[in-house]
Design a protein around this motif. Structure first.
Motif, mmCIF file in Angstrom:
data_model
loop_
_atom_site.group_PDB
_atom_site.id
_atom_site.type_symbol
_atom_site.label_atom_id
_atom_site.label_comp_id
_atom_site.label_asym_id
_atom_site.label_seq_id
_atom_site.Cartn_x
_atom_site.Cartn_y
_atom_site.Cartn_z
ATOM 1 N N GLN A 74 0.839 -1.189 0.000
ATOM 2 C CA GLN A 74 0.000 0.000 0.000
ATOM 3 C C GLN A 74 0.881 1.248 0.000
ATOM 4 O OE1 GLN A 74 -3.761 0.010 2.175
ATOM 5 N NE2 GLN A 74 -3.159 1.916 3.150
ATOM 6 N N VAL A 75 0.521 2.181 -0.895
ATOM 7 C CA VAL A 75 1.275 3.418 -1.075
ATOM 8 C C VAL A 75 0.429 4.571 -0.555
ATOM 9 C CG1 VAL A 75 2.474 4.905 -2.724
ATOM 10 C CG2 VAL A 75 2.342 2.441 -3.131
ATOM 11 N N GLU A 76 1.022 5.378 0.312
ATOM 12 C CA GLU A 76 0.387 6.601 0.802
ATOM 13 C C GLU A 76 1.246 7.782 0.362
ATOM 14 O OE1 GLU A 76 -0.357 6.469 4.919
ATOM 15 O OE2 GLU A 76 -1.789 4.804 4.814
ATOM 16 N N ALA A 77 0.635 8.692 -0.374
ATOM 17 C CA ALA A 77 1.373 9.822 -0.939
ATOM 18 C C ALA A 77 0.596 11.100 -0.675
ATOM 19 C CB ALA A 77 1.585 9.630 -2.439
ATOM 20 N N ALA A 78 1.317 12.204 -0.638
ATOM 21 C CA ALA A 78 0.711 13.516 -0.411
ATOM 22 C C ALA A 78 1.539 14.562 -1.134
ATOM 23 C CB ALA A 78 0.635 13.842 1.082
ATOM 24 N N LEU A 79 0.846 15.554 -1.699
ATOM 25 C CA LEU A 79 1.512 16.666 -2.374
ATOM 26 C C LEU A 79 0.696 17.933 -2.150
ATOM 27 C CD1 LEU A 79 -0.012 17.473 -5.355
ATOM 28 C CD2 LEU A 79 0.748 15.166 -5.830
ATOM 29 N N LEU A 80 1.337 19.063 -2.329
ATOM 30 C CA LEU A 80 0.731 20.357 -2.066
ATOM 31 C C LEU A 80 0.654 21.154 -3.354
ATOM 32 C CD1 LEU A 80 -0.341 22.365 0.089
ATOM 33 C CD2 LEU A 80 2.009 23.230 0.255
ATOM 34 N N TYR A 81 -0.581 21.557 -3.704
ATOM 35 C CA TYR A 81 -0.777 22.453 -4.831
ATOM 36 C C TYR A 81 -0.527 23.886 -4.352
ATOM 37 C CZ TYR A 81 -2.949 18.844 -7.744
ATOM 38 O OH TYR A 81 -3.182 17.729 -8.494
ATOM 39 N N PRO A 82 0.491 24.573 -4.874
ATOM 40 C CA PRO A 82 0.742 25.939 -4.414
ATOM 41 C C PRO A 82 -0.255 26.917 -5.016
ATOM 42 C CG PRO A 82 2.303 25.351 -6.123
ATOM 43 C CD PRO A 82 1.477 24.118 -5.867
ATOM 44 N N GLY A 83 -0.276 28.115 -4.502
ATOM 45 C CA GLY A 83 -1.165 29.158 -4.997
ATOM 46 C C GLY A 83 -1.656 30.035 -3.868
ATOM 47 N N LEU A 84 -2.618 30.925 -4.194
ATOM 48 C CA LEU A 84 -3.186 31.799 -3.176
ATOM 49 C C LEU A 84 -3.938 31.003 -2.123
ATOM 50 C CD1 LEU A 84 -4.498 34.692 -5.458
ATOM 51 C CD2 LEU A 84 -2.363 34.600 -4.146
ATOM 52 N N ARG A 85 -4.510 29.895 -2.531
ATOM 53 C CA ARG A 85 -5.223 29.026 -1.606
ATOM 54 C C ARG A 85 -4.640 27.623 -1.730
ATOM 55 N NH1 ARG A 85 -11.830 28.283 -1.311
ATOM 56 N NH2 ARG A 85 -11.890 27.125 0.646
ATOM 57 N N PRO A 86 -3.589 27.288 -0.973
ATOM 58 C CA PRO A 86 -2.932 25.982 -1.128
ATOM 59 C C PRO A 86 -3.905 24.836 -0.866
ATOM 60 C CG PRO A 86 -1.596 27.473 0.189
ATOM 61 C CD PRO A 86 -2.944 28.119 0.051
ATOM 62 N N THR A 87 -3.770 23.805 -1.677
ATOM 63 C CA THR A 87 -4.619 22.620 -1.569
ATOM 64 C C THR A 87 -3.737 21.399 -1.391
ATOM 65 O OG1 THR A 87 -6.266 23.630 -3.012
ATOM 66 C CG2 THR A 87 -6.422 21.262 -2.678
ATOM 67 N N LEU A 88 -4.122 20.556 -0.466
ATOM 68 C CA LEU A 88 -3.372 19.340 -0.179
ATOM 69 C C LEU A 88 -4.079 18.153 -0.832
ATOM 70 C CD1 LEU A 88 -0.984 18.091 1.422
ATOM 71 C CD2 LEU A 88 -2.603 17.695 3.279
ATOM 72 N N LEU A 89 -3.341 17.365 -1.613
ATOM 73 C CA LEU A 89 -3.860 16.162 -2.259
ATOM 74 C C LEU A 89 -3.241 14.949 -1.594
ATOM 75 C CD1 LEU A 89 -5.384 14.594 -4.486
ATOM 76 C CD2 LEU A 89 -3.394 14.961 -5.964
ATOM 77 N N ARG A 90 -4.088 14.063 -1.084
ATOM 78 C CA ARG A 90 -3.637 12.835 -0.449
ATOM 79 C C ARG A 90 -4.108 11.662 -1.282
ATOM 80 N NH1 ARG A 90 -5.985 13.968 5.491
ATOM 81 N NH2 ARG A 90 -7.850 13.856 4.224
ATOM 82 N N ILE A 91 -3.181 10.783 -1.604
ATOM 83 C CA ILE A 91 -3.435 9.659 -2.506
ATOM 84 C C ILE A 91 -3.116 8.369 -1.767
ATOM 85 C CG2 ILE A 91 -2.933 8.649 -4.764
ATOM 86 C CD1 ILE A 91 -1.825 11.350 -5.619
ATOM 87 N N ARG A 92 -3.983 7.397 -1.922
ATOM 88 C CA ARG A 92 -3.752 6.056 -1.368
ATOM 89 C C ARG A 92 -3.908 5.044 -2.514
ATOM 90 N NH1 ARG A 92 -6.772 4.998 3.991
ATOM 91 N NH2 ARG A 92 -5.018 6.264 4.748
ATOM 92 N N LEU A 93 -2.867 4.230 -2.706
ATOM 93 C CA LEU A 93 -2.819 3.302 -3.834
ATOM 94 C C LEU A 93 -2.465 1.905 -3.339
ATOM 95 C CD1 LEU A 93 -0.616 5.587 -6.098
ATOM 96 C CD2 LEU A 93 -3.083 5.328 -6.326
#
Length: 323
Positions: A213-232
Motif C-alpha cells: 500500500q502506497v500513501e502519498a501527499a503533495l501540495l498544490y501551491p497558490g493563493l489558496r494551497p490545496t493538499l492532495l492525499r493519494i492512497r494506492l
C-alpha cells in the motif's frame, strides 16, 4: 510413396488382421539428444568440453561478469533467457544486492539485510517478491468521461468523449512527481523530472510504501494551497513486475496559514502519519473525496514511451482496460 507407410502386425492370431497405416516421423528420434562439438576424425585426445559460442570463447568469465554488473535488473532478467551459462552466472547474489539496496535505500542497509533472511537469504528472491515502486519509468492512468454538447435552439450538438491522464513518477528517495494532463505519454515523459519548470505543472510530493500500500501527499501551491492525499495499492501482472497501481482514494483538503509556511517535506511528512479519510487541515475547508478518474495506473518504461499503446488517440482506442 509405399516406403512412407508401415503396416502393424495382427492384433490377435484368432482375429482378422486389421492394417494400421501411419506416417514415419524421423525427427522424433532427435528428441533427448545433446548436441556437442565432435572431435576430429581419428582423434584420441580427451580434452574438456569447449563452449561453441563465439562470445564465450573471446570473452573471459571475469570480463563477462563485469558487463553484467553494469546492467539494470530488468536487463539482467532478459539476459537470463539467452543461454544456460548466462542463467547460472546471473544468479550471483552480488548482481542483485546493489539493486535491492538502491531501491529500498529509505529503509537503510541494516533493515534491508534483516529483511533479506525473510526471502531465504537471496537478494534475487527479495527483488522478485518484495513489493517495490518502480523508478525506471512512469505510472499512467487513462481516464475518460462523456461531456454533452450545448443545445442551441433546436440544434443538437454532438457528444464529446474527453480523455485525460494522471502521471506519477517515483524516486528511490521517497519523492514522487505528479501531473494531470491531456497530453500523451511520449510528450509528458520528456519533462517528468526534478528539473521541470513551474509552467509544466508538475508537482512534487512525498510517498511511503508499507507492504503493498502506497500513501502519498503533495501540495498544490497558490493563493489558496490545496493538499492532495493519494492512497494506492501496488500489484503486478507477473511475479516481480509491480506494474499496476490501483487507486483507493483521492482526497483534497485546504491548508491553514500556519502549515502553509512550513516546507513541503515537514508538512507532508506529518500528513502521512496515520491520516484519516475525513481528516482536514483547515476547518473552513472540509475534506473532499473524489470518486471519478480512478482508473488503474499502468507502468510504462522509459524505453517504451514512444511505442506505448497509450499514445493512441480516442478514435483508435475508444476504450482501455488495465489488467
Amino acid at each position: 510413396m509405399a516406403s512412407d507407410y508401415v503396416v502393424s502386425p495382427p492384433l490377435a492370431e484368432t482375429s482378422k488382421a486389421v492394417p494400421f497405416w501411419g506416417v514415419q516421423r524421423p525427427w522424433l528420434n532427435l528428441y533427448g539428444i545433446r548436441i556437442r562439438p565432435v572431435a576430429p576424425f581419428g582423434s584420441t585426445s580427451s580434452k574438456p568440453f569447449n563452449d561453441p559460442a563465439p562470445i564465450h570463447r573471446s570473452l573471459p568469465d571475469e570480463l563477462l561478469f563485469e558487463i553484467f554488473s553494469r546492467m539494470s535488473p530488468y536487463t539482467l532478467g532478459r539476459a537470463m533467457c539467452v543461454c544456460r551459462k548466462w542463467r547460472y552466472t546471473l544468479r550471483n547474489p552480488i548482481l542483485w544486492r546493489a539493486a535491492c539496496l538502491k531501491t529500498w535505500q529509505v529503509s537503510g542497509e541494516i533493515e534491508n539485510r534483516r529483511l533479506q533472511f525473510m526471502y531465504d537469504g537471496s537478494w534475487r528472491k527479495m527483488w522478485l517478491l518484495r513489493p517495490r515502486l518502480r523508478t525506471d519509468g512512469i505510472y499512467v492512468s487513462r481516464n475518460t468521461y462523456i461531456r454533452a454538447g450545448v443545445a442551441e435552439w433546436k440544434v443538437k450538438n454532438p457528444v464529446h468523449l474527453v480523455c485525460y491522464y494522471r502521471y506519477i513518477r517515483f524516486y528511490p528517495s521517497g519523492k514522487f512527481l505528479y501531473k494531470n494532463s491531456s497530453q500523451k505519454v511520449k510528450e509528458v515523459a520528456k519533462r517528468m523530472n526534478l528539473r521541470a519548470s513551474e509552467a509544466d505543472l508538475i508537482f512534487r510530493g512525498n510517498c511511503v510504501l508499507e507492504n503493498n500500500q502506497v500513501e502519498a501527499a503533495l501540495l498544490y501551491p497558490g493563493l489558496r494551497p490545496t493538499l492532495l492525499r493519494i492512497r494506492l495499492r501496488l500489484r503486478g501482472t507477473t511475479v516481480g513486475a509491480n506494474n499496476r497501481l490501483d487507486p483507493l482514494s483521492f482526497i483534497t483538503t485546504g491548508v491553514n496559514d500556519a502549515e502553509a509556511h512550513h516546507s513541503n517535506d515537514i508538512m507532508l511528512g506529518g500528513v502521512m502519519e496515520g491520516w484519516q479519510d475525513n481528516e482536514t487541515h483547515n476547518p473552513d475547508v472540509p475534506a473532499i473525496s473524489h470518486n471519478r478518474g480512478l482508473a488503474p495506473f499502468v507502468f510504462v518504461p522509459f524505453e517504451e514511451v514512444e511505442t506505448s499503446v497509450l499514445n493512441l488517440s480516442v478514435e483508435n482506442m475508444d476504450y482501455f482496460v488495465a489488467g
